[in-house]
Design an enzyme around this catalytic site. Structure first.
Site, PDB file in Angstrom:
ATOM      1  N   LYS A 269       0.883  -1.181   0.000  1.00 21.37           N
ATOM      2  CA  LYS A 269       0.000   0.000   0.000  1.00 21.37           C
ATOM      3  C   LYS A 269       0.921   1.230   0.000  1.00 21.37           C
ATOM      4  O   LYS A 269       1.540   1.558   1.004  1.00 21.37           O
ATOM      5  CB  LYS A 269      -0.883  -0.110   1.231  1.00 21.37           C
ATOM      6  CG  LYS A 269      -1.785   1.007   1.720  1.00 21.37           C
ATOM      7  CD  LYS A 269      -2.051   2.191   0.947  1.00 21.37           C
ATOM      8  CE  LYS A 269      -2.152   3.417   1.838  1.00 21.37           C
ATOM      9  NZ  LYS A 269      -1.895   4.656   1.114  1.00 21.37           N
TER      10      LYS A 269
ATOM     11  N   GLY B 162       6.636   5.427   8.155  1.00 21.44           N
ATOM     12  CA  GLY B 162       5.782   6.617   8.148  1.00 21.44           C
ATOM     13  C   GLY B 162       5.840   7.301   9.499  1.00 21.44           C
ATOM     14  O   GLY B 162       6.837   7.192  10.226  1.00 21.44           O
ATOM     15  N   SER B 163       4.753   7.956   9.855  1.00 22.69           N
ATOM     16  CA  SER B 163       4.756   8.763  11.080  1.00 22.69           C
ATOM     17  C   SER B 163       4.639   7.884  12.321  1.00 22.69           C
ATOM     18  O   SER B 163       4.109   6.770  12.274  1.00 22.69           O
ATOM     19  CB  SER B 163       3.576   9.738  11.036  1.00 22.69           C
ATOM     20  OG  SER B 163       2.364   9.002  10.969  1.00 22.69           O
TER      21      SER B 163
ATOM     22  N   GLY C 277       2.288   4.559  12.995  1.00 22.54           N
ATOM     23  CA  GLY C 277       3.084   3.372  13.315  1.00 22.54           C
ATOM     24  C   GLY C 277       2.707   2.774  14.658  1.00 22.54           C
ATOM     25  O   GLY C 277       2.548   1.558  14.794  1.00 22.54           O
TER      26      GLY C 277
ATOM     27  N   GLU D   7       9.458   1.827  10.931  1.00 27.26           N
ATOM     28  CA  GLU D   7      10.446   2.905  10.836  1.00 27.26           C
ATOM     29  C   GLU D   7       9.678   4.221  10.786  1.00 27.26           C
ATOM     30  O   GLU D   7       8.870   4.434   9.883  1.00 27.26           O
ATOM     31  CB  GLU D   7      11.328   2.747   9.592  1.00 27.26           C
ATOM     32  CG  GLU D   7      12.359   1.643   9.720  1.00 27.26           C
ATOM     33  CD  GLU D   7      13.295   1.806  10.914  1.00 27.26           C
ATOM     34  OE1 GLU D   7      13.484   2.939  11.395  1.00 27.26           O
ATOM     35  OE2 GLU D   7      13.809   0.788  11.385  1.00 27.26           O
TER      36      GLU D   7
ATOM     37  N   CYS E 262      13.592  11.331   6.657  1.00 27.89           N
ATOM     38  CA  CYS E 262      13.486  10.937   8.064  1.00 27.89           C
ATOM     39  C   CYS E 262      14.820  11.115   8.775  1.00 27.89           C
ATOM     40  O   CYS E 262      14.867  11.278   9.981  1.00 27.89           O
ATOM     41  CB  CYS E 262      13.014   9.503   8.171  1.00 27.89           C
ATOM     42  SG  CYS E 262      14.026   8.387   7.213  1.00 27.89           S
TER      43      CYS E 262
ATOM     44  N   GLU F 240       9.044  16.580  15.377  1.00 28.53           N
ATOM     45  CA  GLU F 240       9.460  16.477  13.970  1.00 28.53           C
ATOM     46  C   GLU F 240       8.618  17.444  13.125  1.00 28.53           C
ATOM     47  O   GLU F 240       7.391  17.421  13.202  1.00 28.53           O
ATOM     48  CB  GLU F 240       9.255  15.046  13.466  1.00 28.53           C
ATOM     49  CG  GLU F 240       9.796  14.845  12.064  1.00 28.53           C
ATOM     50  CD  GLU F 240       9.511  13.444  11.517  1.00 28.53           C
ATOM     51  OE1 GLU F 240       8.366  12.970  11.653  1.00 28.53           O
ATOM     52  OE2 GLU F 240      10.436  12.850  10.959  1.00 28.53           O
TER      53      GLU F 240
HETATM   54  P1  NAP Z   1       2.110   8.772   7.327  1.00 26.99           P
HETATM   55  O1  NAP Z   1       1.086   9.824   7.256  1.00 26.99           O
HETATM   56  O2  NAP Z   1       2.235   7.986   8.592  1.00 26.99           O
HETATM   57  O3  NAP Z   1       1.814   7.796   6.099  1.00 26.99           O
HETATM   58  C1  NAP Z   1       2.615   6.679   5.838  1.00 26.99           C
HETATM   59  C2  NAP Z   1       1.783   5.621   5.175  1.00 26.99           C
HETATM   60  O4  NAP Z   1       0.776   5.188   6.092  1.00 26.99           O
HETATM   61  C3  NAP Z   1       1.037   6.108   3.925  1.00 26.99           C
HETATM   62  O5  NAP Z   1       0.998   5.072   2.980  1.00 26.99           O
HETATM   63  C4  NAP Z   1      -0.348   6.395   4.471  1.00 26.99           C
HETATM   64  O6  NAP Z   1      -1.376   6.334   3.500  1.00 26.99           O
HETATM   65  C5  NAP Z   1      -0.495   5.263   5.451  1.00 26.99           C
HETATM   66  N1  NAP Z   1      -1.547   5.472   6.463  1.00 26.99           N
HETATM   67  C6  NAP Z   1      -2.209   6.614   6.761  1.00 26.99           C
HETATM   68  N2  NAP Z   1      -3.126   6.363   7.718  1.00 26.99           N
HETATM   69  C7  NAP Z   1      -3.039   5.052   8.013  1.00 26.99           C
HETATM   70  C8  NAP Z   1      -3.722   4.190   8.919  1.00 26.99           C
HETATM   71  N3  NAP Z   1      -4.676   4.640   9.741  1.00 26.99           N
HETATM   72  N4  NAP Z   1      -3.373   2.895   8.953  1.00 26.99           N
HETATM   73  C9  NAP Z   1      -2.387   2.422   8.155  1.00 26.99           C
HETATM   74  N5  NAP Z   1      -1.719   3.177   7.259  1.00 26.99           N
HETATM   75  C10 NAP Z   1      -2.028   4.482   7.208  1.00 26.99           C
HETATM   76  O7  NAP Z   1       3.563   9.338   6.999  1.00 26.99           O
HETATM   77  P2  NAP Z   1       3.999  10.212   5.748  1.00 26.99           P
HETATM   78  O8  NAP Z   1       3.486  11.594   5.936  1.00 26.99           O
HETATM   79  O9  NAP Z   1       3.693   9.499   4.483  1.00 26.99           O
HETATM   80  O10 NAP Z   1       5.583  10.204   5.884  1.00 26.99           O
HETATM   81  C11 NAP Z   1       6.285  11.080   6.712  1.00 26.99           C
HETATM   82  C12 NAP Z   1       6.708  10.371   7.987  1.00 26.99           C
HETATM   83  O11 NAP Z   1       7.416   9.189   7.639  1.00 26.99           O
HETATM   84  C13 NAP Z   1       7.672  11.207   8.802  1.00 26.99           C
HETATM   85  O12 NAP Z   1       7.352  11.067  10.160  1.00 26.99           O
HETATM   86  C14 NAP Z   1       9.021  10.566   8.520  1.00 26.99           C
HETATM   87  O13 NAP Z   1       9.988  10.741   9.519  1.00 26.99           O
HETATM   88  C15 NAP Z   1       8.629   9.137   8.378  1.00 26.99           C
HETATM   89  N6  NAP Z   1       9.636   8.380   7.641  1.00 26.99           N
HETATM   90  C16 NAP Z   1      10.411   7.524   8.335  1.00 26.99           C
HETATM   91  C17 NAP Z   1      11.412   6.821   7.688  1.00 26.99           C
HETATM   92  C18 NAP Z   1      12.275   5.857   8.433  1.00 26.99           C
HETATM   93  O14 NAP Z   1      12.873   4.995   7.798  1.00 26.99           O
HETATM   94  N7  NAP Z   1      12.376   5.965   9.739  1.00 26.99           N
HETATM   95  C19 NAP Z   1      11.594   6.990   6.309  1.00 26.99           C
HETATM   96  C20 NAP Z   1      10.767   7.877   5.635  1.00 26.99           C
HETATM   97  C21 NAP Z   1       9.784   8.571   6.307  1.00 26.99           C
HETATM   98  P3  NAP Z   1      -1.925   7.688   2.818  1.00 26.99           P
HETATM   99  O15 NAP Z   1      -0.770   8.257   2.087  1.00 26.99           O
HETATM  100  O16 NAP Z   1      -3.021   7.204   1.949  1.00 26.99           O
HETATM  101  O17 NAP Z   1      -2.381   8.573   3.931  1.00 26.99           O
END
Ligand code: NAP
Length: 481
Positions: free
Chosen positions: A173, A226-227, A231, A248, A282, A383
């Site tokens: 996804k 993701g966030s 997570g 992550e 990230c 963040e």
């Molecule tokens: P996000 O809002 O958490 O989204 C990540 C993924 O989760 C997307 O595919 C999103 O789908 C999906 N998602 C949203 N709501 C969900 C739910 N209720 N249940 C399951 N999945 C759901 O994060 P983002 O804004 O895409 O990315 C930014 C964050 O990622 C930052 O915090 C960054 O630090 C972190 N990040 C971490 C790493 C690492 O390796 N540590 C690497 C890259 C990014 P939709 O797009 O459809 O909402």
């Protein structure tokens, strides 16, 4: 020309959605593509297909699986320039950054394809006479993957390739803000001949699809990037079913700058890590912790370099910083800048949306530097995920170490110093999972373990040999002959 429409991929078929959603260029507002909007039913069908395909894929010799991954890499390579351009258009990062990421995805596929010829288990002598003991690696089953938009190709690649080489089948996804780059990987896998049901790809709302994925009966594991908010929720849901999980998440990464550092490269490294990819990495540096004796000179040099950064459409030559990924992301960044000002940070440059000329149609935020930031301020703790750098003063090395570690996150961390002893002190005492010395805090390679500590991460690391520990299990054998 009509807008291209990108279907979901379930059980080897391209499935159009009853509805679609838009993928727009954050620099120009241009409509890049339409994507099928998947439903919870699609997720369940995808998971069932992955369950049915498992025995065949897991039973195939690993080098035969590897041949498909090598071919996937070759097919991605053939479209290298096009894929880079598409990524810049959907995500906003500059063209060199996007091409660098496509290169990384190709390398990841080749690296993990190579693992097909050495999926080593363990062989060790038994204590007993005429007993042979060994452990073989087995796949874990159907794995769900949820990925973010900021590395829309490399992150899906570094989950998909190790999962597949280990013999798992997958349901992916992607992030809704940038699904096209991972769609291209799925297309390449399809064209490389991956058997039906092994790879499944469902685009659409994270809330609906994520909730369905974590409950899908065939699922055995889930890998999420993701966030922290999502997570940690996913972890709680997955634990109810005892799914294997890897998370992550976010960070608030420090770079310590000591007085003995190579001054020029310490400026370059922090500016690079704070602002390149619009600070949307990230592993980006969001806190520069600078030794008191060089603080004023260092702050002035960072501000001068930051003001010279060229912000604009990443497709244009010479542009160093692209837009925020979308309007909500831009608004979040601007909100944090306001909080920083209200809580007493000194705004030295940037601090607002860029308008006029080429900026009017995009979500551009001027690279922003705050000084006089203290540990209690929100911009030192949360963040922001944008081009905002908080510079903090440390009395000495000990104070800098304390500030760097005094945070619930533990993703990446960096030190700029020429002192060998402090370098090793830092390496052993830093609480982060990814460390750099005299380099930017961001910029990792695929052949080493990747991941953080504390609230930033959970479960086995990604990438490198560590990835195999998440995507496979041991079966141990005691054999009397
Ligand atoms: P996000 O809002 O958490 O989204 C990540 C993924 O989760 C997307 O595919 C999103 O789908 C999906 N998602 C949203 N709501 C969900 C739910 N209720 N249940 C399951 N999945 C759901 O994060 P983002 O804004 O895409 O990315 C930014 C964050 O990622 C930052 O915090 C960054 O630090 C972190 N990040 C971490 C790493 C690492 O390796 N540590 C690497 C890259 C990014 P939709 O797009 O459809 O909402």
């Amino acid at each position: 020309m009509s807008t291209p429409n990108f279907s979901n991929y379930i059980n080897g078929e391209w499935i159009e959605g009853a509805k679609t959603f838009e993928n727009r260029n954050p620099a120009t507002g241009e409509l890049v593509a339409l994507h099928a909007k998947g439903t919870a039913d699609d997720i369940n069908q995808a998971a069932d297909a992955a369950g049915c395909a498992l025995a065949g894929w897991a039973g195939m010799p690993a080098p035969a699986r590897a041949a498909i991954l090598f071919k996937t890499a070759d097919l991605l390579e053939k479209q290298f320039d096009h894929l880079g351009e598409e990524m810049t258009r959907e995500e906003g990062k500059t063209l060199p950054e996007a091409k660098g990421e496509v290169r990384r995805s190709i390398n990841i596929f080749r690296y993990f394809a190579g693992e097909g010829a050495r999926l080593n288990g363990i062989q060790t002598p038994s204590e007993r006479d005429r007993v042979h003991t060994f452990a073989i690696r087995k796949p874990i089953g159907v794995v769900g993957m949820i990925t973010p938009w900021n590395f829309p190709s490399a992150i899906p690649a570094w989950k998909m390739a190790p999962a597949l080489i280990c013999g798992n089948t997958i349901v992916v996804k992607p992030a809704s803000a940038a699904p096209l780059s991972s769609w291209r990987i799925v297309e390449a896998l399809h064209n490389a001949g991956v058997p039906k049901g092994v790879v499944n790809f469902v685009q659409g709302s994270g809330g609906e699809l994520g909730a369905a994925l974590v409950k899908a009966p065939p699922l055995k594991a889930i890998s999420f990037t993701g966030s922290c908010e999502i997570g940690h929720w996913l972890h709680a849901e997955a634990s109810k079913r005892r799914l294997r999980i890897q998370l992550e998440m976010g960070g608030k990464n420090p770079t310590i700058v000591l007085a003995d550092a190579d001054f020029k490269s310490a400026v370059e490294n922090v500016v690079n890590a704070a602002f390149f990819s619009t600070g949307q990495k990230c592993t980006a540096t969001s806190r520069a912790i600078v030794e008191e004796s060089i603080y004023d000179k260092y702050v002035a040099a960072v501000v001068e370099r930051t003001k010279a950064l060229k912000v604009g459409d990443g497709m244009q030559a010479g542009i160093e910083i692209g837009p925020a990924v979308d309007q909500p992301a831009m608004e979040t960044i601007l909100r944090y800048i306001d909080i920083g000002k209200k809580e007493g940070g000194t705004l030295l440059c940037g601090g607002s949306r860029l308008t006029g000329n080429c900026h009017d149609k995009g979500f551009f935020v001027s690279p922003t530097v705050f000084s006089d930031v203290t540990e209690t301020m929100t911009i030192a703790k949360e963040e922001i995920f944008g081009p905002v750098l908080a510079i903090m003063k440390a009395k000495d090395f000990e104070d800098a170490m304390r500030i760097a570690n005094n945070i619930p996150f533990g993703l990446s961390s960096s030190i700029q110093t020429t002192n060998l002893s402090r370098t090793f002190e830092y390496i052993y005492r830093s609480e982060a999972g990814l460390l750099t010395v005299n380099l930017p805090s961001a910029g990792v390679e695929y052949q080493l373990p990747f991941g953080g500590t504390k609230d930033s991460s959970f479960g086995p690391k990604e990438q490198g040999p560590a990835a195999l520990d998440f995507y496979s299990d041991y079966k141990t054998v005691y054999l009397k002959y």
